[in-house]
Design a protein around this motif. Structure first.
Motif, PDB file in Angstrom:
ATOM      1  N   ALA A  62       8.965  12.345  -9.039  1.00  0.00           N
ATOM      2  CA  ALA A  62       9.947  11.053  -9.121  1.00  0.00           C
ATOM      3  C   ALA A  62       9.799  10.074  -8.158  1.00  0.00           C
ATOM      4  CB  ALA A  62      11.482  11.685  -9.411  1.00  0.00           C
ATOM      5  N   VAL A  63       9.798   8.781  -8.661  1.00  0.00           N
ATOM      6  CA  VAL A  63       9.705   7.760  -7.817  1.00  0.00           C
ATOM      7  C   VAL A  63      10.654   6.869  -8.058  1.00  0.00           C
ATOM      8  CG1 VAL A  63       8.058   5.953  -6.775  1.00  0.00           C
ATOM      9  CG2 VAL A  63       7.257   8.026  -7.871  1.00  0.00           C
ATOM     10  N   ILE A  64      11.574   6.430  -6.980  1.00  0.00           N
ATOM     11  CA  ILE A  64      12.777   5.520  -7.154  1.00  0.00           C
ATOM     12  C   ILE A  64      12.621   4.501  -6.181  1.00  0.00           C
ATOM     13  CG2 ILE A  64      15.233   5.441  -7.227  1.00  0.00           C
ATOM     14  CD1 ILE A  64      15.395   8.229  -7.803  1.00  0.00           C
ATOM     15  N   GLY A  65      12.493   3.014  -6.533  1.00  0.00           N
ATOM     16  CA  GLY A  65      12.380   2.096  -5.734  1.00  0.00           C
ATOM     17  C   GLY A  65      12.069   0.722  -6.342  1.00  0.00           C
ATOM     18  N   ALA A  66      12.128  -0.284  -5.466  1.00  0.00           N
ATOM     19  CA  ALA A  66      11.743  -1.476  -6.381  1.00  0.00           C
ATOM     20  C   ALA A  66      10.150  -1.612  -6.168  1.00  0.00           C
ATOM     21  CB  ALA A  66      12.333  -2.818  -5.391  1.00  0.00           C
ATOM     22  N   THR A  67       9.566  -2.568  -6.887  1.00  0.00           N
ATOM     23  CA  THR A  67       8.174  -2.885  -6.705  1.00  0.00           C
ATOM     24  C   THR A  67       7.938  -3.017  -5.327  1.00  0.00           C
ATOM     25  OG1 THR A  67       8.148  -3.889  -8.939  1.00  0.00           O
ATOM     26  CG2 THR A  67       6.112  -4.108  -7.652  1.00  0.00           C
ATOM     27  N   SER A  68       6.892  -2.190  -4.959  1.00  0.00           N
ATOM     28  CA  SER A  68       6.309  -2.348  -3.350  1.00  0.00           C
ATOM     29  C   SER A  68       5.114  -1.769  -3.394  1.00  0.00           C
ATOM     30  CB  SER A  68       7.242  -1.688  -2.335  1.00  0.00           C
ATOM     31  OG  SER A  68       7.200  -0.132  -2.758  1.00  0.00           O
ATOM     32  N   TYR A  69       4.098  -2.026  -2.308  1.00  0.00           N
ATOM     33  CA  TYR A  69       2.949  -1.480  -2.193  1.00  0.00           C
ATOM     34  C   TYR A  69       3.012   0.170  -2.062  1.00  0.00           C
ATOM     35  CZ  TYR A  69      -1.355  -0.067  -0.203  1.00  0.00           C
ATOM     36  OH  TYR A  69      -2.873   0.576  -0.043  1.00  0.00           O
ATOM     37  N   SER A  70       4.029   0.500  -1.409  1.00  0.00           N
ATOM     38  CA  SER A  70       4.399   2.033  -1.124  1.00  0.00           C
ATOM     39  C   SER A  70       4.535   2.712  -2.512  1.00  0.00           C
ATOM     40  CB  SER A  70       5.591   2.185  -0.327  1.00  0.00           C
ATOM     41  OG  SER A  70       5.323   1.696   1.048  1.00  0.00           O
ATOM     42  N   TRP A  71       5.392   2.070  -3.473  1.00  0.00           N
ATOM     43  CA  TRP A  71       5.486   2.504  -4.565  1.00  0.00           C
ATOM     44  C   TRP A  71       4.061   2.715  -5.530  1.00  0.00           C
ATOM     45  CZ3 TRP A  71       4.952   2.729  -9.722  1.00  0.00           C
ATOM     46  CH2 TRP A  71       5.955   3.067 -10.817  1.00  0.00           C
ATOM     47  N   LEU A  72       3.189   1.455  -5.394  1.00  0.00           N
ATOM     48  CA  LEU A  72       2.018   1.715  -6.090  1.00  0.00           C
ATOM     49  C   LEU A  72       1.103   2.742  -5.580  1.00  0.00           C
ATOM     50  CD1 LEU A  72       1.141  -2.062  -6.433  1.00  0.00           C
ATOM     51  CD2 LEU A  72       2.173  -0.776  -8.293  1.00  0.00           C
ATOM     52  N   ALA A  73       0.902   2.854  -4.192  1.00  0.00           N
ATOM     53  CA  ALA A  73       0.254   3.781  -3.671  1.00  0.00           C
ATOM     54  C   ALA A  73       0.742   5.200  -3.750  1.00  0.00           C
ATOM     55  CB  ALA A  73       0.092   3.564  -2.150  1.00  0.00           C
ATOM     56  N   ALA A  74       1.847   5.405  -4.004  1.00  0.00           N
ATOM     57  CA  ALA A  74       2.619   6.854  -4.528  1.00  0.00           C
ATOM     58  C   ALA A  74       2.214   7.042  -5.900  1.00  0.00           C
ATOM     59  CB  ALA A  74       4.044   6.872  -4.300  1.00  0.00           C
ATOM     60  N   TYR A  75       2.310   6.126  -6.793  1.00  0.00           N
ATOM     61  CA  TYR A  75       2.023   6.444  -8.264  1.00  0.00           C
ATOM     62  C   TYR A  75       0.455   6.636  -8.524  1.00  0.00           C
ATOM     63  CZ  TYR A  75       1.665   5.580 -13.159  1.00  0.00           C
ATOM     64  OH  TYR A  75       1.292   5.861 -14.675  1.00  0.00           O
ATOM     65  N   PHE A  76      -0.149   5.811  -7.912  1.00  0.00           N
ATOM     66  CA  PHE A  76      -1.536   6.290  -8.272  1.00  0.00           C
ATOM     67  C   PHE A  76      -2.191   7.534  -7.593  1.00  0.00           C
ATOM     68  CE2 PHE A  76      -1.973   1.655  -9.284  1.00  0.00           C
ATOM     69  CZ  PHE A  76      -2.659   1.645 -10.265  1.00  0.00           C
ATOM     70  N   GLY A  77      -1.608   7.797  -6.368  1.00  0.00           N
ATOM     71  CA  GLY A  77      -1.624   9.177  -5.830  1.00  0.00           C
ATOM     72  C   GLY A  77      -1.276  10.340  -6.416  1.00  0.00           C
ATOM     73  N   ILE A  78      -0.340  10.233  -7.189  1.00  0.00           N
ATOM     74  CA  ILE A  78       0.569  11.206  -8.079  1.00  0.00           C
ATOM     75  C   ILE A  78      -0.287  11.481  -9.252  1.00  0.00           C
ATOM     76  CG2 ILE A  78       2.462  11.753  -9.486  1.00  0.00           C
ATOM     77  CD1 ILE A  78       4.008   9.851  -7.515  1.00  0.00           C
ATOM     78  N   VAL A  79      -0.606  10.276 -10.180  1.00  0.00           N
ATOM     79  CA  VAL A  79      -1.365  10.651 -11.448  1.00  0.00           C
ATOM     80  C   VAL A  79      -2.731  10.747 -11.239  1.00  0.00           C
ATOM     81  CG1 VAL A  79       0.511   9.254 -12.585  1.00  0.00           C
ATOM     82  CG2 VAL A  79      -1.690   8.150 -11.877  1.00  0.00           C
ATOM     83  N   ASN A  80      -3.492  10.416 -10.000  1.00  0.00           N
ATOM     84  CA  ASN A  80      -5.100  10.725  -9.838  1.00  0.00           C
ATOM     85  C   ASN A  80      -5.170  11.956  -9.293  1.00  0.00           C
ATOM     86  OD1 ASN A  80      -5.416   8.064 -11.167  1.00  0.00           O
ATOM     87  ND2 ASN A  80      -5.811   7.188  -9.140  1.00  0.00           N
ATOM     88  N   CYS A  81      -4.175  12.930  -9.242  1.00  0.00           N
ATOM     89  CA  CYS A  81      -4.462  14.289  -8.746  1.00  0.00           C
ATOM     90  C   CYS A  81      -3.977  15.424  -9.572  1.00  0.00           C
ATOM     91  CB  CYS A  81      -3.941  14.351  -7.312  1.00  0.00           C
ATOM     92  SG  CYS A  81      -2.211  14.771  -7.298  1.00  0.00           S
ATOM     93  N   GLY A  82      -3.649  14.783 -10.950  1.00  0.00           N
ATOM     94  CA  GLY A  82      -3.145  15.786 -11.989  1.00  0.00           C
ATOM     95  C   GLY A  82      -1.577  16.101 -11.729  1.00  0.00           C
TER      96      GLY A  82
END
Length: 502
Positions: A62-82
């Motif tokens: 789960a990811v909770i937060g306003a739009t941020s660079y950290s949010w984006l890096a986390a999202y791509f890291g999550i979905v791109n590793c399965g």
């Protein structure tokens, strides 16, 4: 270029635009910091390595937060590793967020410190949660791990190739009625929705992202489509500062919901006596040229108004269950009464006046809700719940929501949205809800009190009744409004800023 995984989108764009800016954001009043595509790919892959090191590759995060660079890096890291990302609305109360974290079976929570209260609550209420990661903490501790410390400790590439047809994201709906449902979307759903249509948006277009990041519309169009084009994504830090941030970031394009567009239209109205070119330069900047609109009905008059200032509004239609875009307008083929043409990966048919769609963007179903899934999907077709049709050229026209239909005493079907859109065109009507009340159609209206004051309208109720009378003159008997209720406060809304009907 059509991509079937989110990793393909990021890898392709990084290969082409590596050192160029991918994301810009404020770090002070008027100071901007940026991250390149190479940095975004590197940081997201490092977070993939973090999840692997924690034993959470393939888990729900789960990811909770306003739009941020950290949010984006986390999202791509999550979905791109399965793993499976579960973006949640940071504005929800802590108890609701805890419930969603638990319902989504999340074992990891990446949290913005603006919701520190949620971090405290999940420890007690979410037994399946094993790791709490703070986006802002500089060092890991007993309470939470540090996102950036973890990235430094596990820095490195991740060459995992996701399966296009595996679940990658669960997005919870924020409907106007009922319990929120977890929409299950695959890599293919999201990636093809973002890349299947060439909208002729120039590469390196500067986009100001103002919508909540957990929204499918923002995630697909601002982020995934933006990145596929090598765009510069500028992060708006507050809805109260949109006007200032437009001047600071100087975007070419903004994704908006109609409520925002109508607010801007009021500002344009206030300076209507000035030259159009001057107004555009002062409010938007001469470089600005496009607004993408979605999420609700947009009055066609808005398209004409903004066109006066050299700004094109591209209206679209979709729903989270379709990743989310079903149809969109392109700049060279605009039909104001339509919500755009079907995407190339989508087909539609009308069944009992309801629009059904099918294609590679349609969800797997609702997470752990088999009955609701069976109701929504039939032989691959998604029942949108919207009344409408697609013409021979694929242009989509809508009249309302099936579940909101008013059935009159003589058996006629009336779509309340149709009446709301028509009556709501009047400037005095700020918000309106049409429903059946004691056998007749009633309109409950929240008037624009500021406008009434400017126009010296003293008897607001009488003015609203006159608007209804004028509407009734041209309406069939069964669509006439016979009762008026005037509100002193705005309607209660969901997190998508849509009025709650029940």
């Amino acid at each position: 270029m059509l991509c079937s995984t989110i990793r393909q989108i990021l890898v392709n764009t990084e290969r082409q635009y590596g050192p160029e800016d991918a994301v810009r954001y404020k770090i002070g009043k008027n100071k901007i910091e940026s991250k390149s595509y190479t940095q975004l790919k590197k940081d997201s892959e490092s977070f993939s390595c973090v999840l692997e090191a924690l034993g959470e590759q393939g888990s729900h995060v789960a990811v909770i937060g306003a739009t941020s660079y950290s949010w984006l890096a986390a999202y791509f890291g999550i979905v791109n590793c399965g793993s499976v990302a579960v973006p949640l609305d940071a504005s929800l109360p802590a108890d609701e967020l805890c419930e969603l974290v638990d319902r989504a079976d999340a074992s990891v929570l990446v949290l913005d410190e603006i919701r520190k209260d949620v971090g405290e609550a999940v420890r007690e209420r979410c037994p399946k949660l094993r790791h709490l990661i703070s986006m802002q903490k500089e060092e890991s501790g007993e309470e939470a791990l540090s996102f950036w410390q973890l990235l430094r400790e596990h820095e490195g590439p991740c060459a995992y190739e996701p399966d296009p047809d595996k679940l990658c994201t669960i997005l919870f709906t924020s409907g106007t009625t009922g319990k929120s449902k977890g929409v299950m979307l695959t890599q293919r759903n999201l990636a093809e929705n973002a890349t299947c249509l060439d909208m002729k948006i120039p590469p390196r277009t500067v986009i100001l992202s103002v919508l909540p990041i957990h929204h499918a519309y923002c995630l697909s169009m601002d982020i995934l489509k933006g990145i596929s084009l090598g765009s510069v994504i500028c992060i708006n830090d507050s809805l109260l500062r949109v006007a200032k941030n437009i001047k600071l970031f100087q975007p070419n394009m903004i994704l908006m919901v109609p409520l925002m567009i109508e607010t801007m239209a009021k500002k344009l109205e206030e300076v209507s006596g000035l030259p159009d070119s001057l107004v555009k330069r002062q409010i938007f900047g001469k470089q600005f040229h496009t607004i993408c609109s979605g999420g609700a009905y947009l009055p066609p008059a808005m398209i004409d108004l903004f066109n006066r200032y050299g700004i094109t509004i591209l209206q679209g239609y979709g729903m989270t269950e379709c990743s989310p875009v079903i149809s969109t307008t392109v700049s060279w083929n605009i039909r104001k009464e339509s919500v755009g043409q079907l995407l190339p990966n989508c087909e539609a048919k009308t069944v009992d006046e309801e629009l059904w769609v099918r294609g590679s963007s349609v969800m797997l179903g609702y997470y752990k809700m088999p009955e609701e899934t069976a109701e929504a999907l039939e032989d691959g077709w998604l029942k949108t719940g919207d009344l409408g049709y697609a013409d021979e050229e694929g242009f989509v026209y809508l009249t309302g929501r099936k579940k909101n239909l008013i059935i009159t005493k003589n058996g006629e079907n009336v779509s309340p949205e149709e009446l709301e859109n028509k009556i709501g065109e009047n400037r005095l009507v700020q918000e309106i809800l049409v429903r059946e009340q004691e056998g007749v159609i009633e309109a409950e209206i929240f008037p624009d009190y500021d406008y009434a004051k400017k126009k010296h309208i003293r008897d607001i109720r009488a003015a609203l009744q006159q608007i209804l009378d004028e509407y009734n003159q041209g309406a069939p008997v069964y669509k006439r409004v016979y009762s008026l209720k005037v509100r002193e406060t705005e309607f209660e809304k969901n997190t998508s800023r849509k009025i709650k009907r029940y």
